[in-house]
Write a protein that holds these residues in place. Structure first.
Motif, short mmCIF file in Angstrom:
data_model
loop_
_atom_site.label_atom_id
_atom_site.label_comp_id
_atom_site.label_asym_id
_atom_site.label_seq_id
_atom_site.Cartn_x
_atom_site.Cartn_y
_atom_site.Cartn_z
N ASP A 121 13.97 11.43 70.73
CA ASP A 121 15.36 11.13 71.08
C ASP A 121 16.30 11.19 69.88
O ASP A 121 17.46 10.78 69.98
CB ASP A 121 15.47 9.76 71.76
N ALA A 122 15.83 11.69 68.73
CA ALA A 122 16.70 11.84 67.56
C ALA A 122 17.86 12.78 67.88
O ALA A 122 17.66 13.85 68.47
CB ALA A 122 15.91 12.35 66.37
N ARG A 123 19.05 12.39 67.50
CA ARG A 123 20.23 13.18 67.78
C ARG A 123 20.43 14.23 66.69
O ARG A 123 19.88 14.10 65.59
CB ARG A 123 21.43 12.24 67.92
N PRO A 124 21.22 15.27 66.93
CA PRO A 124 21.35 16.36 65.95
C PRO A 124 21.74 15.90 64.56
O PRO A 124 21.28 16.48 63.57
CB PRO A 124 22.42 17.26 66.58
N PHE A 125 22.57 14.85 64.45
CA PHE A 125 23.06 14.44 63.13
C PHE A 125 21.99 13.74 62.29
O PHE A 125 22.20 13.50 61.10
CB PHE A 125 24.29 13.53 63.27
N GLU A 126 20.81 13.44 62.88
CA GLU A 126 19.80 12.64 62.18
C GLU A 126 18.42 13.28 62.18
O GLU A 126 17.42 12.58 62.03
CB GLU A 126 19.73 11.25 62.82
N ARG A 127 18.34 14.56 62.29
CA ARG A 127 17.03 15.22 62.44
C ARG A 127 16.40 15.67 61.13
O ARG A 127 15.35 16.30 61.15
CB ARG A 127 17.16 16.40 63.41
N LYS A 128 17.02 15.32 60.00
CA LYS A 128 16.40 15.66 58.71
C LYS A 128 15.90 14.41 57.99
O LYS A 128 14.75 14.34 57.57
CB LYS A 128 17.40 16.39 57.81
N THR A 129 16.77 13.40 57.86
CA THR A 129 16.42 12.19 57.11
C THR A 129 17.29 11.04 57.57
O THR A 129 18.47 11.22 57.89
CB THR A 129 16.60 12.43 55.59
N LEU A 130 16.70 9.83 57.58
CA LEU A 130 17.43 8.60 57.87
C LEU A 130 17.58 7.80 56.58
O LEU A 130 16.62 7.67 55.81
CB LEU A 130 16.69 7.76 58.91
N TYR A 131 18.75 7.26 56.37
CA TYR A 131 19.03 6.56 55.11
C TYR A 131 19.27 5.06 55.32
O TYR A 131 18.58 4.41 56.09
CB TYR A 131 20.24 7.20 54.43
N LYS A 132 20.28 4.55 54.67
CA LYS A 132 20.50 3.11 54.56
C LYS A 132 20.88 2.48 55.90
O LYS A 132 21.73 3.01 56.63
CB LYS A 132 21.62 2.84 53.55
N SER A 133 20.27 1.33 56.21
CA SER A 133 20.52 0.65 57.49
C SER A 133 21.04 -0.76 57.25
O SER A 133 20.81 -1.37 56.21
CB SER A 133 19.23 0.59 58.31
N HIS A 134 21.75 -1.26 58.25
CA HIS A 134 22.24 -2.64 58.24
C HIS A 134 21.97 -3.24 59.63
O HIS A 134 22.49 -2.74 60.63
CB HIS A 134 23.74 -2.69 57.93
N VAL A 135 21.16 -4.28 59.67
CA VAL A 135 20.77 -4.92 60.93
C VAL A 135 21.37 -6.32 61.00
O VAL A 135 21.23 -7.11 60.06
CB VAL A 135 19.23 -5.02 61.04
N PHE A 136 22.03 -6.62 62.12
CA PHE A 136 22.62 -7.95 62.30
C PHE A 136 22.39 -8.41 63.73
O PHE A 136 22.09 -7.63 64.62
CB PHE A 136 24.12 -7.94 61.96
N ARG A 137 22.54 -9.71 63.91
CA ARG A 137 22.41 -10.31 65.23
C ARG A 137 23.79 -10.41 65.87
O ARG A 137 24.72 -10.96 65.27
CB ARG A 137 21.78 -11.70 65.13
N ASP A 138 23.92 -9.86 67.07
CA ASP A 138 25.17 -9.93 67.84
C ASP A 138 24.95 -10.87 69.01
O ASP A 138 24.37 -10.49 70.02
CB ASP A 138 25.58 -8.53 68.31
N GLU A 139 25.39 -12.10 68.84
CA GLU A 139 25.16 -13.12 69.87
C GLU A 139 25.77 -12.75 71.21
O GLU A 139 25.25 -13.11 72.27
CB GLU A 139 25.72 -14.47 69.40
N SER A 140 26.87 -12.01 71.19
CA SER A 140 27.53 -11.63 72.44
C SER A 140 26.91 -10.41 73.09
O SER A 140 27.30 -10.03 74.20
CB SER A 140 29.02 -11.36 72.18
N GLN A 141 25.94 -9.78 72.42
CA GLN A 141 25.25 -8.59 72.94
C GLN A 141 26.25 -7.54 73.44
O GLN A 141 26.15 -7.04 74.56
CB GLN A 141 24.24 -8.98 74.03
N THR A 142 27.17 -7.21 72.58
CA THR A 142 28.22 -6.24 72.90
C THR A 142 27.64 -4.92 73.40
O THR A 142 28.19 -4.28 74.30
CB THR A 142 29.08 -5.98 71.64
N LEU A 143 26.51 -4.52 72.82
CA LEU A 143 25.89 -3.24 73.18
C LEU A 143 24.65 -3.44 74.05
O LEU A 143 23.82 -2.53 74.19
CB LEU A 143 25.53 -2.46 71.92
N GLY A 144 24.50 -4.63 74.62
CA GLY A 144 23.41 -4.86 75.55
C GLY A 144 22.12 -5.32 74.93
O GLY A 144 21.08 -5.36 75.60
N ALA A 145 22.14 -5.68 73.64
CA ALA A 145 20.95 -6.14 72.94
C ALA A 145 21.36 -7.12 71.85
O ALA A 145 22.47 -7.03 71.32
CB ALA A 145 20.17 -4.97 72.35
N PRO A 146 20.47 -8.03 71.46
CA PRO A 146 20.83 -9.04 70.45
C PRO A 146 20.83 -8.51 69.02
O PRO A 146 21.46 -9.09 68.15
CB PRO A 146 19.76 -10.11 70.62
#
Length: 323
Positions: free
Chosen positions: A155-180
């Protein structure tokens, strides 16, 4: 947007705060609060072999002591020679204390890893690691399910099919995108070197699913990377760095704002940080911003000539206070 810019401004460059040895680079500072002390996760690379992730401690956000290496090299595996970590689950609320929280009784870090030596040698994927002893400086335990996101995923999208770089993970209590749990990360496509920022979400920090059909912040060329997510009132604010899409400047920090985490408006005005001093004359980039006791601290990677180290700019001139 202007109001956000004024809130984030840090016109006073304090200088470098951690200086590597001659054969080392330091990079990617992330700062958070735990048990009354400040901690910084950052990465080092020695002799351009590969990334390891370290942790340091401070009582005042200015003076730092390195405690140890939390993501060292391994004897084998997909992430043997690269492990560039980003602290997870820091409270994103602006001037909210920057406290780190647990999930499943553990503290978490996301990182991009790879099995080849060198400076960010492709391919790179994203993994997760955790610990119960945050301040020990000992290695964190990496998930057996790693990597949790890879450029080779179906399911990798075209913009990410070579390498994945820096990530930032946070908790969204309101689950704006349907997940915590929400992850923003930058990635590179297969042909031209263009990096853009996209989203993934998770219910447990182990299994991740990509959100949307493409990137959410894209400057068309060069690098759009190293996102941090801040909650400022009813706005989401994303400091990030740019390179290769503004004439006459190397790498710099800027920001974008959103009300829903998906649709982002990019700031087009003056950069938050850009090269200006001897220690950051080449690049001034890779932001991490906090506000503490009314002062904004902008931690960043400073490159001046052959030196790559960690630096700080602030909204108040603290140099006299520290003499």
């Amino acid at each position: 947007m202007q109001r956000v810019y004024e809130e984030l401004r840090t016109p006073y460059k304090y200088g470098t705060i951690l200086t590597p040895e001659e054969d080392q680079y330091y990079d990617c500072p992330n700062v958070f609060r735990h048990d009354g002390s400040w901690y910084m996760v950052f990465v080092k690379i020695s002799n351009l072999v590969g990334y390891e992730t370290c942790i340091a401690k401070s009582d005042n956000l200015l003076d730092w002591k390195i405690l140890g290496t939390v993501l060292p090299f391994r004897d084998q595996g997909w992430d043997r020679w690269q492990a560039d970590g980003s602290i997870a689950l820091v409270d994103p609320k602006w001037e909210g204390g920057s406290a780190i929280s647990q999930h499943d009784g553990k503290y978490w870090i996301s990182y991009f890893g790879g099995h080849k030596q060198g400076y960010e040698t492709d391919p790179l994927a994203i993994g997760m690691a955790h610990t119960t002893e945050l301040g020990s400086g000992q290695p964190w335990e990496r998930l057996k399910e790693n990597p949790v996101l890879s450029p080779d995923d179906a399911d990798a999208r075209p913009f990410e099919r070579k390498t994945l770089y820096k990530s930032h993970v946070f908790r969204d209590e309101s689950q704006t995108l349907g997940a915590p749990f929400v992850m923003f990360y930058n990635a590179k496509q297969r042909d031209a070197w263009v990096e853009r920022i996209g989203i993934a979400v998770s219910d447990d920090l182990v299994t991740w699913r990509r959100y949307g059909d493409g990137p959410v912040v894209d400057n068309g060329k060069g690098i759009t990377g190293d996102p941090q997510i801040i909650r400022m009132g009813d706005l989401w604010v994303m400091p990030y760095f740019g390179a290769g899409w503004k004439k006459g400047i190397g790498a710099f920090d800027t920001f974008a704002v959103s009300r829903d985490l998906v649709h982002w408006t990019k700031w087009e005005g003056e950069n938050l940080i850009e090269p200006s001093e001897e220690w950051d004359k080449t690049f001034a980039h890779k932001p991490w911003l906090i506000k503490h006791n009314g002062v904004v601290y902008h931690f960043y990677c400073a490159v001046g000539g052959k030196k790559r180290t960690l630096a700080l700019a602030t909204s108040k001139d603290l140099r006299g206070d520290h003499e």
